[in-house]
Design a protein around this motif. Structure first.
Motif, PDB file in Angstrom:
ATOM      1  N   UNK A   1      14.016  33.996  24.631  1.00 42.76           N
ATOM      2  CA  UNK A   1      13.502  33.093  25.660  1.00 42.76           C
ATOM      3  C   UNK A   1      12.881  33.851  26.841  1.00 42.76           C
ATOM      4  N   UNK A   2      12.898  35.177  26.805  1.00 46.71           N
ATOM      5  CA  UNK A   2      12.237  35.946  27.847  1.00 46.71           C
ATOM      6  C   UNK A   2      11.060  36.678  27.222  1.00 46.71           C
ATOM      7  N   UNK A   3      10.060  36.980  28.021  1.00 48.81           N
ATOM      8  CA  UNK A   3       8.826  37.574  27.499  1.00 48.81           C
ATOM      9  C   UNK A   3       9.075  39.006  27.052  1.00 48.81           C
ATOM     10  N   UNK A   4       8.229  39.537  26.136  1.00 47.02           N
ATOM     11  CA  UNK A   4       8.373  40.942  25.723  1.00 47.02           C
ATOM     12  C   UNK A   4       8.333  41.906  26.897  1.00 47.02           C
ATOM     13  N   UNK A   5       7.482  41.628  27.890  1.00 47.98           N
ATOM     14  CA  UNK A   5       7.401  42.513  29.054  1.00 47.98           C
ATOM     15  C   UNK A   5       8.701  42.490  29.851  1.00 47.98           C
ATOM     16  N   UNK A   6       9.286  41.275  30.029  1.00 45.37           N
ATOM     17  CA  UNK A   6      10.546  41.173  30.763  1.00 45.37           C
ATOM     18  C   UNK A   6      11.677  41.848  30.000  1.00 45.37           C
ATOM     19  N   UNK A   7      11.683  41.710  28.689  1.00 47.36           N
ATOM     20  CA  UNK A   7      12.741  42.348  27.900  1.00 47.36           C
ATOM     21  C   UNK A   7      12.611  43.872  27.973  1.00 47.36           C
ATOM     22  N   UNK A   8      11.381  44.381  27.898  1.00 50.10           N
ATOM     23  CA  UNK A   8      11.188  45.830  28.019  1.00 50.10           C
ATOM     24  C   UNK A   8      11.638  46.321  29.389  1.00 50.10           C
ATOM     25  N   UNK A   9      11.359  45.524  30.424  1.00 47.72           N
ATOM     26  CA  UNK A   9      11.802  45.866  31.771  1.00 47.72           C
ATOM     27  C   UNK A   9      13.330  45.888  31.850  1.00 47.72           C
ATOM     28  N   UNK A  10      13.969  44.867  31.242  1.00 49.52           N
ATOM     29  CA  UNK A  10      15.432  44.795  31.245  1.00 49.52           C
ATOM     30  C   UNK A  10      16.034  46.002  30.528  1.00 49.52           C
ATOM     31  N   UNK A  11      15.505  46.348  29.370  1.00 49.37           N
ATOM     32  CA  UNK A  11      16.047  47.479  28.619  1.00 49.37           C
ATOM     33  C   UNK A  11      15.899  48.781  29.401  1.00 49.37           C
TER      34      UNK A  11
ATOM     35  N   UNK B   1      20.280  44.663  39.736  1.00 47.69           N
ATOM     36  CA  UNK B   1      19.602  43.487  40.263  1.00 47.69           C
ATOM     37  C   UNK B   1      18.221  43.426  39.641  1.00 47.69           C
ATOM     38  N   UNK B   2      17.901  42.311  39.010  1.00 52.25           N
ATOM     39  CA  UNK B   2      16.631  42.191  38.307  1.00 52.25           C
ATOM     40  C   UNK B   2      16.188  40.732  38.315  1.00 52.25           C
ATOM     41  N   UNK B   3      14.875  40.519  38.330  1.00 47.95           N
ATOM     42  CA  UNK B   3      14.323  39.174  38.266  1.00 47.95           C
ATOM     43  C   UNK B   3      13.875  38.882  36.839  1.00 47.95           C
ATOM     44  N   UNK B   4      14.480  37.840  36.244  1.00 42.54           N
ATOM     45  CA  UNK B   4      14.126  37.429  34.886  1.00 42.54           C
ATOM     46  C   UNK B   4      13.960  35.918  34.854  1.00 42.54           C
TER      47      UNK B   4
ATOM     48  N   UNK C   1      24.337  41.966  38.429  1.00 42.80           N
ATOM     49  CA  UNK C   1      25.369  42.279  37.434  1.00 42.80           C
ATOM     50  C   UNK C   1      26.088  43.551  37.850  1.00 42.80           C
ATOM     51  N   UNK C   2      27.394  43.580  37.685  1.00 40.89           N
ATOM     52  CA  UNK C   2      28.202  44.770  37.958  1.00 40.89           C
ATOM     53  C   UNK C   2      29.013  45.119  36.718  1.00 40.89           C
ATOM     54  N   UNK C   3      29.162  46.420  36.485  1.00 40.49           N
ATOM     55  CA  UNK C   3      29.891  46.869  35.291  1.00 40.49           C
ATOM     56  C   UNK C   3      30.525  48.211  35.576  1.00 40.49           C
ATOM     57  N   UNK C   4      31.747  48.424  35.043  1.00 37.38           N
ATOM     58  CA  UNK C   4      32.345  49.755  35.145  1.00 37.38           C
ATOM     59  C   UNK C   4      32.464  50.370  33.754  1.00 37.38           C
ATOM     60  N   UNK C   5      32.723  51.653  33.723  1.00 32.95           N
ATOM     61  CA  UNK C   5      32.703  52.401  32.468  1.00 32.95           C
ATOM     62  C   UNK C   5      33.806  51.945  31.519  1.00 32.95           C
ATOM     63  N   UNK C   6      34.955  51.558  32.074  1.00 36.09           N
ATOM     64  CA  UNK C   6      36.065  51.095  31.227  1.00 36.09           C
ATOM     65  C   UNK C   6      35.679  49.817  30.489  1.00 36.09           C
ATOM     66  N   UNK C   7      35.034  48.881  31.215  1.00 37.53           N
ATOM     67  CA  UNK C   7      34.600  47.632  30.578  1.00 37.53           C
ATOM     68  C   UNK C   7      33.522  47.916  29.540  1.00 37.53           C
TER      69      UNK C   7
END
Length: 562
Positions: free
Chosen positions: A219-229, A248-251, A258-264
């Protein structure tokens, strides 16, 4: 001149062995790592950093991770042209060769290319075809873990030793168990997963991010997905260094945090870590060794920087692995040593490299059940996996029925007890006399597999002594010699951007990517682009270099800003 090349899923490197040992060549951007990415700009080809930037701004004209498609007939459309994985790899090789020739001041004629130890026969032949399409000779392929052992100089150790090399690259995971003694590097067992690498750990991040924000990838454009990756790749690296990161990203028109730690992250990746254990355990089992019989464990490949990988190895073996050579460079340095050995470099002590057949090779047979009924489709191994090459094995086969006039010897590769889950490489159709009982009309079938991955199948029919032969130089899905020449001519029509223009092209592509990502900065970025194009039009080299450096610094500042 012979060079060593690490043709990787994510990055590729090239080097040579000289009097002072192996050395790697930087590309036009001064980097040793060239992204394995190709982009088409009209009739011109971009490779490396500028192509990687265009994954966001020109997703329909750019492609990465095509090493995973080697040995298949999959094609990729870029613009109005279609490419196979061999051709895309050849374009990367051409870029690497231009960097080497610029540093050496002479033409490169031959290369030793590293491949995953668990690459199949078809994938190895496709790698050689890529070299031919790039205009070089590739007589020798070296398994990536063996190359890593050479980079560590393990073949020069005084005492004997057993070393387990774990190579987690961008797209593949390889395990090789090596025994080293008196200048001999002998592979005892290889295992791996050709579809497990750093990119899969990146996909875990993508899936977790999308799930948390209620988004679907389609549901997101190829450009947005490439940006996310791209942003998640940066997050993955920061997690390895800092332990906790935010994004922090605009999609889809909304700002997402989004926040994430290494253990998770390690918890999310647990299924991938379990997949890593399987080939490690298989290699030890095939070599009939217990973990405490190992002298060293070596980690190579850029993905081993993730702390969870070291923890997995430490838990399995109760010791810390070796990782003092840059894991991104170890395989390329070893390939350069292998190139020096092939060139008989006087500065290298004589080293003997042995290899193994990574897959079981055999044929299809039918069996009679207890009820007397026939059941077909069973796999009968002739050369077991991890047999030291060159290897030759034979077996006898007989028709199922009296008066049978034809016997088909199918050649398969794989580890399944039934052929429907293995890979068919070819077949031989053997005429039989058709008279007398089946037990008198058998055939002797011999498989011979050499160090270059060439499989020869000989079948001798007992009744007449007639000999039949099949040399499997080609596999289904591979290019024939005629097709290679046709593809070579087609690639010749493409213009490769000159090496001295690569830095400028990369800056323009990066600016275009940031224009796609940073909506609130578009006017500023457009002004910068206009100013830089004005500098390029002036053909004033000092001005271009000055403006390029200033623009690069400005773009660095923009990307670092929250």
């Amino acid at each position: 001149m012979i060079v060593g090349i690490d043709l990787g899923t994510t990055h590729s490197l090239i080097g040579v062995h000289g009097p002072d040992g192996p050395r790697l060549f930087p590309n036009a951007h001064g980097e040793l790592l060239t992204p394995s990415v190709v982009s088409l700009d009209g009739d011109a080809v971009l490779v490396g950093a500028p192509a990687r930037e265009r994954l966001v701004s020109r997703p329909g004209q750019s492609v990465a991770h095509f090493k995973r498609w080697m040995g298949s007939d999959r094609e990729t459309r870029l613009g109005d042209r279609v490419f196979r994985a061999e051709e895309l790899s050849a374009l990367v090789l051409r870029s690497l060769l231009a960097d080497a020739e610029a540093a050496l001041g002479q033409k490169v004629e031959e290369a030793v290319i590293s491949v995953p130890a668990y690459f199949s026969d078809a994938q190895r032949k496709a790698t050689r075809a890529a070299g031919e399409l790039a205009g070089i000779r590739v007589e020798r392929l070296i398994n990536e873990p063996t190359a890593a052992a050479l980079a560590y100089g393990l073949q020069q150790r005084d005492e004997e030793g057993r070393v387990l090399v774990l190579d987690l690259g961008g797209g593949t995971f390889d395990v090789s168990l090596l025994e080293l003694f008196e200048g001999v590097v002998e592979v005892h067992a290889s295992a791996g997963d050709n579809f497990l690498g750093g990119e899969d750990f990146l996909q875990v991040l993508e899936q977790a991010f999308l799930a948390e924000h209620g988004l679907r990838a389609d549901r997101i454009s190829p450009a947005e997905r490439a940006q996310l990756l791209r942003r998640l790749e940066r997050l993955k690296r920061e997690l390895s260094q800092q332990g906790q990161c935010s994004l922090d990203i605009t999609l889809a028109g909304q700002s997402r945090a989004w926040q994430l730690d290494e253990a998770r992250y390690a918890q999310l990746c647990e299924p991938l870590l379990q997949r890593m254990r399987t080939p490690i355990e298989r290699a030890l089992r095939d070599a009939r060794l217990q973990p405490d019989a190992l002298d060293d464990i070596v980690l190579v490949g850029g993905a081993v920087r993730m702390p969870m990988i070291s923890r997995l190895v430490t838990r399995m073996f109760g010791r810390l692995p070796l990782r003092h050579i840059n894991p991104d460079q170890a395989v390329a340095l070893g390939a350069a040593v292998a190139a020096g050995l092939k060139a008989r470099d006087q500065s290298l002590q004589e080293t003997v490299l042995t290899d193994v057949c990574p897959y079981t090779l055999g044929t299809q047979v039918s069996r009679r059940g207890a009820d007397g009924g026939e059941r077909t489709g069973y796999f009968h191994p002739i050369i077991q996996r991890n047999s030291v090459v060159p290897v030759s094995r034979e077996d006898n086969f007989f028709p199922m029925h009296d008066h049978q006039t034809l016997l088909i010897i199918d050649i398969y590769q794989g580890e399944s007890p039934t052929v429907d889950r293995n890979i068919k490489l070819g077949e031989l159709r053997i005429p039989l006399p058709g008279k007398g009982p089946a037990s008198e009309k058998g055939v002797t079938t011999r498989f011979t597999y050499d160090v270059n991955g060439l499989l020869q199948v000989e079948v001798t029919e007992h009744a007449s002594g007639t000999r039949h032969e099949l040399i499997l130089e080609q596999n289904p899905g591979l290019l024939s010699p005629v097709q290679i020449q046709q593809r070579l001519a087609a690639l010749g029509n493409l213009k490769i951007h000159p090496r001295d223009a690569q830095q400028n092209l990369a800056v323009v592509a990066r600016l275009e990517r940031l224009y796609a990502e940073y909506i609130d900065q578009r006017q500023t970025l457009q002004e910068w682009l206009a100013q830089f194009r004005s500098a390029l039009d002036s053909q004033d080299l000092p001005r271009i270099a000055r403006d390029r450096d200033e623009l690069s610094q400005a773009l660095d500042t923009l990307e670092r800003s929250p």
